[in-house]
Scaffold this active site. Structure first.
Site, short mmCIF file in Angstrom:
data_model
loop_
_atom_site.label_atom_id
_atom_site.label_comp_id
_atom_site.label_asym_id
_atom_site.label_seq_id
_atom_site.Cartn_x
_atom_site.Cartn_y
_atom_site.Cartn_z
N HIS A 82 -18.55 -90.84 -55.07
CA HIS A 82 -19.81 -90.75 -54.32
C HIS A 82 -20.06 -89.31 -53.88
O HIS A 82 -19.13 -88.63 -53.47
CB HIS A 82 -19.69 -91.68 -53.10
CG HIS A 82 -20.99 -91.99 -52.43
ND1 HIS A 82 -21.67 -91.09 -51.66
CD2 HIS A 82 -21.73 -93.13 -52.42
CE1 HIS A 82 -22.78 -91.66 -51.20
NE2 HIS A 82 -22.84 -92.89 -51.64
N GLY A 166 -24.39 -75.43 -35.24
CA GLY A 166 -23.05 -75.03 -35.67
C GLY A 166 -23.04 -73.75 -36.46
O GLY A 166 -24.09 -73.14 -36.70
N GLY A 171 -16.03 -75.15 -43.00
CA GLY A 171 -14.56 -75.20 -42.99
C GLY A 171 -14.05 -76.45 -43.69
O GLY A 171 -14.79 -77.12 -44.42
N LYS A 172 -12.77 -76.79 -43.45
CA LYS A 172 -12.14 -77.91 -44.16
C LYS A 172 -12.77 -79.26 -43.81
O LYS A 172 -12.58 -80.24 -44.54
CB LYS A 172 -10.64 -77.95 -43.83
CG LYS A 172 -9.84 -76.85 -44.50
CD LYS A 172 -8.38 -76.91 -44.04
CE LYS A 172 -7.54 -75.74 -44.59
NZ LYS A 172 -7.57 -75.66 -46.06
#
Lengths: 296, 296
Positions: A82, A166, A171-172
């Protein structure tokens, strides 16, 4: 009337039950919130969580779940069929009772701002909460061609992908789409025939994509020897369930077929049933204050 | 599901607002209870009060109102057109949501016992709460021929009139019928004609007294130039509103007339609307747990 908001976040983890359990636990331990369903798909490597509660409860639970998902899910190691862009991939707020769509848009903005500032995750407002018209459609924000890896490369360098809240850096935990949408009703009608062609023709007649009703998705199937018209009603206030079933009845009647029975898959807002009763009973001047339970 | 009981006491005072206000005040100051309506009739010298609340709240409020009525109303000086036997004449408990008829019968017995013991008022249990089959019908317990004055003479000497609770002696507060019954729905249907004869024929066809549906009372009227079928549905679980309106539609159709619109007079239990939606949408396996609001 009690104020009830639904929240249906999708997390990019559908294979490790211990990770999913920790995220769900954050919702369960929030006050004024109840988990209704958790559904994980290993092939998609994705989990859909459904919970309801007070506006404040749902906002708090959503933030806590996003924080936990960001802590436990590393998008650099995520694979699945997905399309996805973040640990918490998409999170809609849904007005159920005593709250408006505008209220849910406000909740989406507040939670989005917190997620951006406190968790350092880029947040995109989508659908009814979108600040850019093109993001009214989630598919435009998270196309197959622009998932986590592409966002990581482009956010911060291409202004097209600037988030609403933000850092301009992925990031991760990836990026998260937060929005508001109407409740969805999954509704199946069984016809008095075993001819699946008729179900498919009825589905084509009533669904939006082939010229039918604005907020109906439909397909025809053969289920237990009965032709079934399977539908998603994506905005029951604008395309109400009674109008849909009467159109199914008329189209099926064209082939000498009628409706045997129907069924809900999952949940339905009370309002959708009340609207149907008022329409069939022709209660033109109906007022919700005429319902006894709404008076206490 | 929230537990809601309705209570609809009739007091033998419809002329002195200051007396009525003191009785209503006892209900208003009880916790978990809300007054929905107060309706006084000077000719009947009688007031109908409607309130709802939790089972405990409604029981407490009913007792407090009966006590206040006994203090303020002297049946020896009461006159009025409507048959009556007590300061609080009749007091039914009505199951609205999350409570059964049996629950309401229990409440009727508990309140009846308290009224008998603590207030010294003879109490007869009636309708669904009746302990004698003949008192299932309030008319048999309080006929025109056996009102306050006759009860005062006969209670204590004729065992036929022994009450369920309290002394076998009638004082100035009279006797009180306490019971349980289903909610009542007052429902009018307007036809596409100005011929009141058709409304009267439809009313005769559908009402119980002339061979129609078991829990329907109906009459035909001419209202604002439209033929109106005016109905009381006295047990919507056994004779549901959708069956009634479809029978009205069929009978009117016999005369080439259809339904223009309909209206509620007063309140309707949510369940009656949900039942109608489920019937029209043919949701054969519908479960109340499918309603989102019932899950929190």
């Amino acid at each position: 009337v009690k104020r009830v908001v639904e929240c249906v976040p999708n997390f990019s983890e559908g294979r490790r039950p211990e990770i999913i359990a920790q995220i769900v636990h954050m919702v369960e331990e929030t006050a004024d919130v109840k988990v209704l369903d958790t559904s994980s798909d290993p092939a998609h490597n994705r989990t859909v969580l459904t919970f309801i509660g007070s506006p404040k409860g749902v906002a708090d639970a959503a933030f806590a779940a996003i924080a936990k998902a960001a802590e436990l899910i590393d998008m650099d190691s995520h694979t699945g069929e997905h399309p996805r862009m973040g640990a918490t991939d998409v999170l809609p707020f849904v007005p159920i009772a005593g709250v408006s769509m505008d209220d849910c848009v406000q909740i989406a903005r507040q939670v989005g701002a917190r997620v951006g500032e406190e968790l350092g995750i880029p947040v995109y407002l989508y659908q009814e909460a979108a600040t850019r018209p093109e993001w009214a459609n989630l598919g435009a924000l998270r196309p197959k061609s622009h998932q986590y890896e592409q966002k990581k490369a482009d956010v911060g360098s291409d202004a097209k992908w600037d988030p609403d809240f933000g850092p301009h850096r992925v990031g991760k935990a990836g990026a998260t789409a937060i929005g508001a949408r109407p409740p969805l009703i999954a509704y199946n009608v069984y016809l008095t025939t075993d001819d699946v062609d008729i179900a498919e023709r009825v589905a084509r007649a009533i669904r939006h994509s082939s010229g039918g009703l604005a907020f109906v998705k439909a397909r025809g199937f053969l289920v237990d020897g009965k032709a079934q018209v399977s539908m998603n009603l994506t905005d029951f206030r604008r395309t109400p369930i009674h109008r849909v079933v009467e159109m199914v009845r008329r189209e099926a009647g064209r082939y000498g077929v009628s409706i045997e029975r129907s069924e809900l898959v999952g949940l339905i807002p009370q309002q959708a049933l009340v609207d149907a009763a008022v329409w069939y009973l022709q209660l033109d001047d109906f007022d919700a204050q005429a319902v006894l339970e709404n008076r206490i």
